[in-house]
Design an enzyme around this catalytic site. Sequence first.
Site, mmCIF file in Angstrom:
data_model
loop_
_atom_site.group_PDB
_atom_site.id
_atom_site.type_symbol
_atom_site.label_atom_id
_atom_site.label_comp_id
_atom_site.label_asym_id
_atom_site.label_seq_id
_atom_site.Cartn_x
_atom_site.Cartn_y
_atom_site.Cartn_z
ATOM 1 N N LYS A 172 124.903 92.323 -12.463
ATOM 2 C CA LYS A 172 123.802 93.114 -13.014
ATOM 3 C C LYS A 172 124.100 93.343 -14.497
ATOM 4 O O LYS A 172 124.104 94.483 -14.998
ATOM 5 C CB LYS A 172 123.664 94.437 -12.239
ATOM 6 C CG LYS A 172 122.412 95.228 -12.569
ATOM 7 C CD LYS A 172 121.133 94.628 -12.012
ATOM 8 C CE LYS A 172 119.920 95.414 -12.462
ATOM 9 N NZ LYS A 172 118.640 94.898 -11.901
ATOM 10 N N ASP A 205 119.840 92.107 -7.740
ATOM 11 C CA ASP A 205 118.616 92.457 -6.997
ATOM 12 C C ASP A 205 117.794 91.206 -6.690
ATOM 13 O O ASP A 205 117.242 91.054 -5.600
ATOM 14 C CB ASP A 205 117.783 93.521 -7.744
ATOM 15 C CG ASP A 205 117.715 93.293 -9.237
ATOM 16 O OD1 ASP A 205 118.430 92.413 -9.752
ATOM 17 O OD2 ASP A 205 116.930 93.990 -9.905
ATOM 18 N N ASP A 229 130.069 92.741 -0.891
ATOM 19 C CA ASP A 229 130.060 93.488 0.367
ATOM 20 C C ASP A 229 128.638 93.517 0.932
ATOM 21 O O ASP A 229 128.390 93.208 2.106
ATOM 22 C CB ASP A 229 130.577 94.911 0.098
ATOM 23 C CG ASP A 229 130.901 95.678 1.376
ATOM 24 O OD1 ASP A 229 130.658 95.155 2.476
ATOM 25 O OD2 ASP A 229 131.394 96.813 1.262
HETATM 26 MG MG MG Z 1 130.910 95.467 4.509
#
Ligand code: MG
Length: 335
Positions: A172, A205, A229
Amino acid sequence: MVRLCVIEGDGIGHEVVPAAVQVLRALLPDIEIETAEAGMDTFIRTGSALPESTLETARACGAVLFGAAQSPSYPVEGYFVPGVRLRQELRCYANLRPARWLPVPTAKPDVDLLVVRENTEDLYLQLEHTRDSGETGVSEKIITRAATERVARRTFEMAMSHGREKVTIVHKASVLPQTDGLFRKVAFEVAKQYPEIETDDLLVDTAAYWMVKDPLRFDVLLTPNLYGDILSDMAAAWGGGLGLAPSLNIGDGVAMAEPVHGCAPDIAGRNVANPTACIMSVALLLRLHWNMPELADRVENAVRSVLHDGLHTADINHSAALSTTDFTNEIIARL
Ligand code: MG
Ligand code: NAI
């Protein structure tokens, strides 16, 4: 002699990790297994979520299988997230999270992507504090050239050796030019040394949008810790679900296999968890760390064969679901 440090952790870790160990023992009867502990139960009993003795065992074995640990969503004095700390302490600087089609109705055909998540810094250093008597929370986001360079190099080396064609750098940088901007810049510098691999970049995004809209456009994604993640859980949905999504943490020596999912307290202790993610994580350990690709193939083929025949746990389909142990025995029978 192959050695493995086994850390079940909390919740379904106590069910899926023994299943994966059983598969491993069927393939490698002489494997030396050392058990160690970490997680919330360990914290309550010993005062540490990750005792020093666990780290010593992990380092001595050189390979770890970790289930998952329960971490509360509010501050607990003295508690830290053991999985995150394990990756940092063992210097496992890259987390490989493949999402690949498996023969279940919940998976998307032809999906075959790899999220490589930087594993040692970003917001996961947990450098948090409060101001204004707790009315303001502050967290430091750290991105360094050194950590970005090593994970980027590993990503491009993996892409080269595994027949991948494209790496997408996710960031980002438009809002965070000093941190994500550095990640993007250094990753592109490394990319220049691998002209055989096509490289592009996406804002996180937009990457999330495309992960939902058209995951087939992705080959390898290289991301800072937090975005990896999140995007790898999204990718796991296309691979058939969290119960099927494996990962391997690699770095300077020690490797740690661990499923993408957490300790699933909602289903823990009922012998219904899907052990596939944990078993496929062991296959990654066999293939990429122990350099035993034939054994990794046997594990992956056995899993595919069982799923292909419509055998499944309840997360895939509630009707006619097998228990964790019965499903594991089906896999072992087909090794
Ligand atoms: Mg995770
Ligand atoms: P989760 O991944 O544990 O569960 C999410 C959903 O997926 C639940 O409905 C669960 O039942 C299902 N699920 C997950 N793995 C499954 C499996 N193998 N078979 C069948 N269904 C499965 O994530 P959640 O619920 O957000 O977190 C629960 C706890 O796990 C939290 O305390 C969290 O901190 C911890 N966690 C730990 C991780 C680790 O130690 N590496 C990673 C993610 C979460």
